[in-house]
Design an enzyme around this catalytic site. Structure first.
Site, PDB file in Angstrom:
ATOM      1  N   PHE A 129      -3.671  -4.767  -6.761  1.00  7.97           N
ATOM      2  CA  PHE A 129      -3.874  -3.503  -7.461  1.00  7.97           C
ATOM      3  C   PHE A 129      -2.538  -3.052  -8.014  1.00  7.97           C
ATOM      4  CE2 PHE A 129      -4.074   1.092  -8.004  1.00  7.97           C
ATOM      5  CZ  PHE A 129      -5.173   1.177  -8.840  1.00  7.97           C
ATOM      6  N   ASP A 214       5.473  -5.379  -6.125  1.00  6.32           N
ATOM      7  CA  ASP A 214       4.895  -4.041  -6.253  1.00  6.32           C
ATOM      8  C   ASP A 214       4.841  -3.441  -4.844  1.00  6.32           C
ATOM      9  OD1 ASP A 214       3.259  -1.823  -6.371  1.00  6.32           O
ATOM     10  OD2 ASP A 214       1.781  -2.743  -7.711  1.00  6.32           O
ATOM     11  N   LYS A 243       4.122   6.479  -4.945  1.00  3.41           N
ATOM     12  CA  LYS A 243       3.509   7.028  -3.725  1.00  3.41           C
ATOM     13  C   LYS A 243       4.525   7.685  -2.785  1.00  3.41           C
ATOM     14  CE  LYS A 243      -0.906   4.856  -4.048  1.00  3.41           C
ATOM     15  NZ  LYS A 243      -1.255   3.574  -4.644  1.00  3.41           N
TER      16      LYS A 243
END
Ligand SMILES: *Cc1c(COP(=O)(O)O)cnc(C)c1O
Length: 399
Positions: A129, A214, A243
């Site tokens: 993702f 990532d 995040k």
């Protein structure tokens, strides 16, 4: 209910009034133990006094100036990131998707300025993702995210994790970079093995490709190291974060070596909001707390406690709680014989907020500041939810 909000997210009829640490309180004052952290975002829990102070202080000074002038808070944050990681340069963005866009542009540009503009392809891995922009849905490769949005952005190839024949087949002299999450978060808490990361690193070295990690979900202390990849000892070329780095304030960053970033010269990329003083003040405040060996050691201890609770409940409810997944304070389990989202709903009934992920995984991402007592409490709530699901299952079979 006809809400003016675009219905792309499945929203519960639940709104929280305020939060404190690992706890959320709804409009009726009911308390919930938050083991979702706004999808691994509130790394220091809700309203951490140090973050609140930093934001308030900055809010009274200056909010936004644009990148046409120096932003000292951002220079400081970049320097701290560079001093403590593999990176030599930092680009600030507003989200994980944007940080990943910068990473992919950087990798492509790296080859273009070396006289190889045809080297633009990026290899990603099933279960990935990377975000929801047009390019990142192509990178993610999950059909429901891609369908109906026109031609898929060109230049992304996807292979199964650890399928080395498939990887060999797809890597060509047009491949610019390999891009992978050290722990696939949305994909179902699949931890990439150290041997795999080492082998990908070697492959990149041999073929002149860049390795992009990532760490939007796995980074900023979540595994007991600042970056999850630090456990493997490999040195990446580009790493993205978002995040947790803002602790709830929207921000992201793309970190890189000077070599990888060579093509990103004046005017090649930009952002209006990225790196604005509010975000930078909060980012610095997050680092004040997370970049501390004692803090990270405590995260690791708490990860062991969380694993212990999951194992304990698995022993009692093995029919519901399958394979345990994840690492650090990003753990969960494969739900068996029941939908992960139904488990998440049952947990919510018990006052525990969790997340579902692909592979029918129930995911927990408590704040890094969670206490041992709260982890034990979560285990008890998980056990109660499993009990309720088991009873529900029996009565529905009897009916
Ligand atoms: C959440 C996430 C993203 C996307 O971040 P946004 O801020 O939603 O754009 C990218 N990569 C990973 C690994 C993520 O978990």
């Amino acid at each position: 209910m006809t809400s003016p909000i675009l219905p792309v997210a499945a929203r519960l009829d639940l709104a929280f009034e305020y939060g404190k640490g690992a706890w959320l309180y709804d409009q009726d004052g009911k308390a919930y133990l938050d083991f979702a952290s706004g999808i691994a975002v509130n790394a220091l829990g809700h309203c951490h006094p140090h973050l609140v102070r930093a934001l308030k202080k900055q809010a009274g000074k200056i909010w936004h100036t644009s990148n046409t002038v120096r932003i000292p808070e951002g220079e400081r944050l970049a320097q701290r990131l560079v001093d403590s990681t593999f990176a030599e340069v930092v680009y600030f963005a507003n989200s994980g998707g944007e940080a990943n866009e910068a990473a992919v542009k950087m990798a492509r540009r790296r080859h273009a300025v070396a006289g190889r503009p045809e080297r633009y392809r990026i290899v990603t891995f099933e279960g990935a993702f990377h975000g929801r922009t047009l390019a990142m849905i192509a990178a993610t490769g999950h059909p429901p995210y891609i369908e109906g949005f026109g031609p898929k952005v060109e230049g992304f190839d996807q292979v199964r994790l650890d399928d080395w024949d498939a990887l060999e087949a797809v890597v060509t002299d047009q491949t610019a970079a390999l891009m992978i999450e050290p722990i696939q978060g949305e994909g179902g808490l699949r931890v990439v093995k150290t041997e795999t990361l080492e082998r990908l690193r070697r492959m990149c070295d041999e073929r002149g490709m860049l390795l992009i990690l990532d760490e939007v979900q796995s980074g900023v202390g979540r595994t007991g190291r600042f970056f999850a990849h630090e456990w493997s000892g490999i040195v990446p070329d580009i790493v993205t974060v978002a995040k947790g780095i803002g602790g709830g304030f929207p921000m992201g960053a793309c970190l890189a070596t000077r070599h990888a970033a060579e093509g990103m010269t004046l005017g090649t990329h930009g952002t209006t909001f990225g790196g604005n003083p509010l975000a930078m003040a909060v980012g610095n405040a997050v680092l004040d707390i997370v970049q501390d060996d004692a803090f990270l050691a405590r995260v690791l201890n708490k990860a062991v406690l969380l694993r212990r609770q999951l194992k304990r409940v698995q022993r009692v409810y093995g029919r519901l709680v399958g394979e345990l997944r994840g690492e650090g304070l990003l753990q969960g389990f494969c739900a068996r014989g029941v939908e992960a989202r139904d488990v998440v709903a049952a947990l919510r009934e018990q006052g525990l907020i969790a997340l579902a992920a692909r592979d029918n995984v129930v995911r927990f991402a408590p704040p890094l500041t969670v206490t041992a007592k709260e982890i034990a409490d979560a285990g008890a709530r998980l056990e109660a939810a499993c009990g309720a699901l088991t009873r529900g299952g029996r009565s529905s079979r009897a009916a």
